[in-house]
Write a protein that holds these residues in place. Structure first.
Motif, PDB file in Angstrom:
ATOM      1  N   UNK A  33      45.898  16.397  48.923  1.00  0.00           N
ATOM      2  CA  UNK A  33      46.090  15.870  50.249  1.00  0.00           C
ATOM      3  C   UNK A  33      44.281  16.482  50.602  1.00  0.00           C
ATOM      4  N   UNK A  34      43.300  15.612  51.002  1.00  0.00           N
ATOM      5  CA  UNK A  34      41.908  16.056  52.197  1.00  0.00           C
ATOM      6  C   UNK A  34      41.960  15.280  52.880  1.00  0.00           C
ATOM      7  N   UNK A  35      42.015  17.101  53.592  1.00  0.00           N
ATOM      8  CA  UNK A  35      42.969  16.987  55.028  1.00  0.00           C
ATOM      9  C   UNK A  35      41.411  18.065  56.253  1.00  0.00           C
ATOM     10  N   UNK A  36      41.337  17.250  57.586  1.00  0.00           N
ATOM     11  CA  UNK A  36      40.459  17.529  58.589  1.00  0.00           C
ATOM     12  C   UNK A  36      40.887  18.760  59.001  1.00  0.00           C
ATOM     13  N   UNK A  37      42.223  19.374  59.607  1.00  0.00           N
ATOM     14  CA  UNK A  37      42.249  20.585  59.043  1.00  0.00           C
ATOM     15  C   UNK A  37      44.086  20.737  58.891  1.00  0.00           C
ATOM     16  N   UNK A  38      45.082  20.445  59.865  1.00  0.00           N
ATOM     17  CA  UNK A  38      46.019  20.109  59.387  1.00  0.00           C
ATOM     18  C   UNK A  38      46.506  18.817  59.055  1.00  0.00           C
ATOM     19  N   UNK A  39      47.892  18.714  58.920  1.00  0.00           N
ATOM     20  CA  UNK A  39      48.961  17.468  58.002  1.00  0.00           C
ATOM     21  C   UNK A  39      49.664  16.884  59.216  1.00  0.00           C
ATOM     22  N   UNK A  40      48.783  16.196  60.432  1.00  0.00           N
ATOM     23  CA  UNK A  40      49.857  15.312  61.634  1.00  0.00           C
ATOM     24  C   UNK A  40      50.735  14.200  60.358  1.00  0.00           C
ATOM     25  N   UNK A  41      51.369  14.087  59.563  1.00  0.00           N
ATOM     26  CA  UNK A  41      52.344  13.129  58.824  1.00  0.00           C
ATOM     27  C   UNK A  41      52.813  14.284  57.911  1.00  0.00           C
ATOM     28  N   UNK A  42      53.365  15.586  58.227  1.00  0.00           N
ATOM     29  CA  UNK A  42      53.877  16.162  57.017  1.00  0.00           C
ATOM     30  C   UNK A  42      54.789  15.807  57.247  1.00  0.00           C
ATOM     31  N   UNK A  43      56.115  15.936  58.025  1.00  0.00           N
ATOM     32  CA  UNK A  43      57.277  15.549  58.574  1.00  0.00           C
ATOM     33  C   UNK A  43      57.454  13.626  57.399  1.00  0.00           C
ATOM     34  N   UNK A  44      56.688  13.348  57.444  1.00  0.00           N
ATOM     35  CA  UNK A  44      56.387  11.985  56.379  1.00  0.00           C
ATOM     36  C   UNK A  44      56.814  13.092  54.875  1.00  0.00           C
ATOM     37  N   UNK A  45      55.978  13.412  54.711  1.00  0.00           N
ATOM     38  CA  UNK A  45      55.984  14.097  53.370  1.00  0.00           C
ATOM     39  C   UNK A  45      56.907  14.502  53.122  1.00  0.00           C
ATOM     40  N   UNK A  46      57.423  15.544  54.329  1.00  0.00           N
ATOM     41  CA  UNK A  46      58.323  16.304  54.171  1.00  0.00           C
ATOM     42  C   UNK A  46      59.891  15.257  53.190  1.00  0.00           C
ATOM     43  N   UNK A  47      59.995  14.830  54.083  1.00  0.00           N
ATOM     44  CA  UNK A  47      61.295  13.702  53.523  1.00  0.00           C
ATOM     45  C   UNK A  47      60.639  13.574  52.094  1.00  0.00           C
ATOM     46  N   UNK A  48      60.001  12.898  51.778  1.00  0.00           N
ATOM     47  CA  UNK A  48      59.500  12.822  50.948  1.00  0.00           C
ATOM     48  C   UNK A  48      59.480  12.758  49.835  1.00  0.00           C
ATOM     49  N   UNK A  49      58.555  14.480  49.943  1.00  0.00           N
ATOM     50  CA  UNK A  49      59.500  15.892  49.004  1.00  0.00           C
ATOM     51  C   UNK A  49      60.915  16.054  48.531  1.00  0.00           C
ATOM     52  N   UNK A  50      61.397  15.751  50.537  1.00  0.00           N
ATOM     53  CA  UNK A  50      62.929  16.513  49.063  1.00  0.00           C
ATOM     54  C   UNK A  50      63.530  15.564  49.003  1.00  0.00           C
ATOM     55  N   UNK A  51      63.298  14.091  48.490  1.00  0.00           N
ATOM     56  CA  UNK A  51      64.230  13.755  47.343  1.00  0.00           C
ATOM     57  C   UNK A  51      63.896  13.898  46.228  1.00  0.00           C
ATOM     58  N   UNK A  52      62.839  14.136  45.727  1.00  0.00           N
ATOM     59  CA  UNK A  52      62.369  14.850  44.413  1.00  0.00           C
ATOM     60  C   UNK A  52      62.276  15.949  43.868  1.00  0.00           C
ATOM     61  N   UNK A  53      62.380  16.080  42.747  1.00  0.00           N
ATOM     62  CA  UNK A  53      62.954  16.848  41.716  1.00  0.00           C
ATOM     63  C   UNK A  53      61.814  18.308  41.324  1.00  0.00           C
ATOM     64  N   UNK A  54      61.971  19.080  42.010  1.00  0.00           N
ATOM     65  CA  UNK A  54      60.394  20.082  42.135  1.00  0.00           C
ATOM     66  C   UNK A  54      59.598  20.914  41.383  1.00  0.00           C
ATOM     67  N   UNK A  55      60.044  19.882  39.772  1.00  0.00           N
ATOM     68  CA  UNK A  55      59.431  20.379  38.327  1.00  0.00           C
ATOM     69  C   UNK A  55      58.791  18.990  38.150  1.00  0.00           C
ATOM     70  N   UNK A  56      59.353  17.962  39.095  1.00  0.00           N
ATOM     71  CA  UNK A  56      57.985  16.532  38.528  1.00  0.00           C
ATOM     72  C   UNK A  56      56.358  16.532  39.599  1.00  0.00           C
ATOM     73  N   UNK A  57      56.428  17.735  40.859  1.00  0.00           N
ATOM     74  CA  UNK A  57      55.170  17.324  41.201  1.00  0.00           C
ATOM     75  C   UNK A  57      54.471  18.073  42.079  1.00  0.00           C
ATOM     76  N   UNK A  58      53.728  18.347  42.168  1.00  0.00           N
ATOM     77  CA  UNK A  58      52.506  19.781  43.354  1.00  0.00           C
ATOM     78  C   UNK A  58      51.756  19.441  44.012  1.00  0.00           C
ATOM     79  N   UNK A  59      51.452  20.201  44.670  1.00  0.00           N
ATOM     80  CA  UNK A  59      50.624  20.336  46.221  1.00  0.00           C
ATOM     81  C   UNK A  59      49.472  21.045  46.527  1.00  0.00           C
ATOM     82  N   UNK A  60      48.044  20.498  46.658  1.00  0.00           N
ATOM     83  CA  UNK A  60      47.355  21.110  47.034  1.00  0.00           C
ATOM     84  C   UNK A  60      47.010  20.508  48.179  1.00  0.00           C
ATOM     85  N   UNK A  61      45.939  20.996  49.211  1.00  0.00           N
ATOM     86  CA  UNK A  61      45.266  20.758  50.245  1.00  0.00           C
ATOM     87  C   UNK A  61      43.933  21.319  50.077  1.00  0.00           C
ATOM     88  N   UNK A  62      42.883  20.801  50.833  1.00  0.00           N
ATOM     89  CA  UNK A  62      41.742  21.275  51.188  1.00  0.00           C
ATOM     90  C   UNK A  62      41.181  20.982  52.361  1.00  0.00           C
TER      91      UNK A  62
END
Length: 384
Positions: free
Chosen positions: A74-103
């Motif tokens: 994620x290339x962000x200006x400051x915070x992630x205003x759509x974090x609630x949507x992405x949180x729901x997206x990752x909620x349905x995923x196996x944690x072993x299948x993804x990682x997250x990095x934010x600039x």
């Protein structure tokens, strides 16, 4: 009988001869040294393959075993205003299948007070930079994200996203789509109409390798390493690819001179040009996975300007979303090329993500059940 001394003129000629011999000897030695030095490879002289210029062993040495991950960058200006949507997206995923990095902005920390989703806690880069649109700092931030994600050998796909991007499908669909393809997805085409190429880039970057395309890329690991490890082409971009200063009514006639400068936007050219110079275009799906609507606008100070349309709650309904999902090809007029969308030679929808989405549009996307369950109450107390 005493021996006569040679005339003065003769002695002078002999002395000049010795001086000439000494001079030529020194000159030959210097020439030999110069030739020896020039025989060493000049890495700035545009070798046939930039990926070979700094060849290095893969960070995982090709020995990775286990479930491959998608690194969401994620290339962000400051915070992630759509974090609630992405949180729901990752909620349905196996944690072993993804990682997250934010600039994000230097010093900004993702924790309980700054994000609604636990998936983003402490996922910011420790070493970030201040980023400005239209400057080389943008591509430098991308390189920092890739370099950090490459430290984990499980990361095998690298998806660059803005803070206004949203997914069009659930995690399982996107994961299978990306893992099924051995290619990177990089929007890349010939830039034949605009004057963004600066001739001063030659010969380091020849014009026939100059490319343009969307900033939002998805890379396989080997291509991510090429981008993260490059210094040579980045240096050329930093020096010669600069955004033209905006029109300023206070500068009067000076605007005429300023507008003659090359208007180069680094993030729309860097990865595409680097991969073209690395002879890797044959390994790409030459299209982006992120859909954007570009709206032409004009005002008193800009005769021609393009800006991405922001989706709102009103225009992010099911009909519009389905229209985007149904797109199966992209036409590139500068190359007279139609890119039919495929993954691993199988026909597929062109786009997995969309930008730019407002919070209201993201809420509607969730309410339609596109990416997962959504509790509206989670938005009643937004983080500061």
């Amino acid at each position: 009988m005493s021996k006569k001394s040679p005339p003065i003129a003769t002695r002078h000629v002999i002395w000049l001869g010795w001086k000439l011999v000494i001079f030529l000897s020194v000159a030959l030695c210097l020439l030999a040294l110069l030739r020896l030095h020039s025989s060493q490879p000049d890495l700035l002289s545009s070798p046939p393959s930039i990926s070979r210029a700094r060849s290095r062993l893969s960070r995982d040495n090709g020995r990775f075993n286990g479930p491959p991950r998608i690194a969401f960058l994620f290339l962000a200006r400051r915070n992630l205003p759509l974090d609630f949507l992405w949180g729901s997206f990752f909620e349905n995923a196996d944690a072993a299948n993804f990682s997250i990095y934010i600039h994000s902005a230097p010093g900004f920390v993702f924790d309980e007070s700054t994000t609604r989703s636990r998936y983003f806690h402490a996922r910011q880069l420790r070493k970030s930079i201040q980023v400005a649109w239209g400057e080389s700092s943008m591509i430098q931030a991308e390189k920092l994200l890739l370099a950090e994600a490459l430290e984990d050998p499980a990361n095998q796909r690298f998806v660059l996203l803005s803070d206004s991007c949203v997914p069009l499908y659930n995690f399982s669909y996107i994961y299978n789509y990306l893992m099924a393809s051995p290619s990177s997805f990089v929007d890349s085409f010939l830039d034949a109409k605009e004057g963004r190429y600066n001739p001063k880039m030659s010969p380091k970057i020849p014009m026939n390798k100059w490319r343009k395309g969307s900033q939002w890329i998805t890379l396989i690991r080997r291509h991510a390493e090429v981008v993260a490890d490059d210094e040579l082409i980045f240096q050329v971009f930093h020096k010669f690819c600069k955004r033209r200063p905006p029109l300023d009514s206070g500068k009067g006639k000076l605007n005429i001179k300023l507008q003659k400068q090359h208007n180069c936007i680094p993030d729309e050219h860097y990865v595409q040009t680097l991969l073209a110079m690395s002879e890797l275009e044959g390994e790409l799906e030459r299209r982006t996975l992120t859909y954007t609507i570009w709206n032409q606008s004009a005002n008193k100070m800009e005769n021609r300007g393009w800006h991405p349309v922001t989706f709102t709650y009103a225009n992010a309904g099911p009909q519009k979303i389905n229209e985007i999902k149904d797109i199966n090809h992209v036409y590139y007029e500068t190359e007279f090329r139609t890119e039919w969308c495929r993954t691993n030679s199988t026909s597929a929808p062109c786009f997995l993500f969309v930008r730019k989405f407002s919070q209201g549009a993201a809420m509607r996307l969730l309410s339609e059940g596109v990416v997962g369950r959504f509790e509206a109450s989670s938005l009643l107390e937004p983080p500061p």
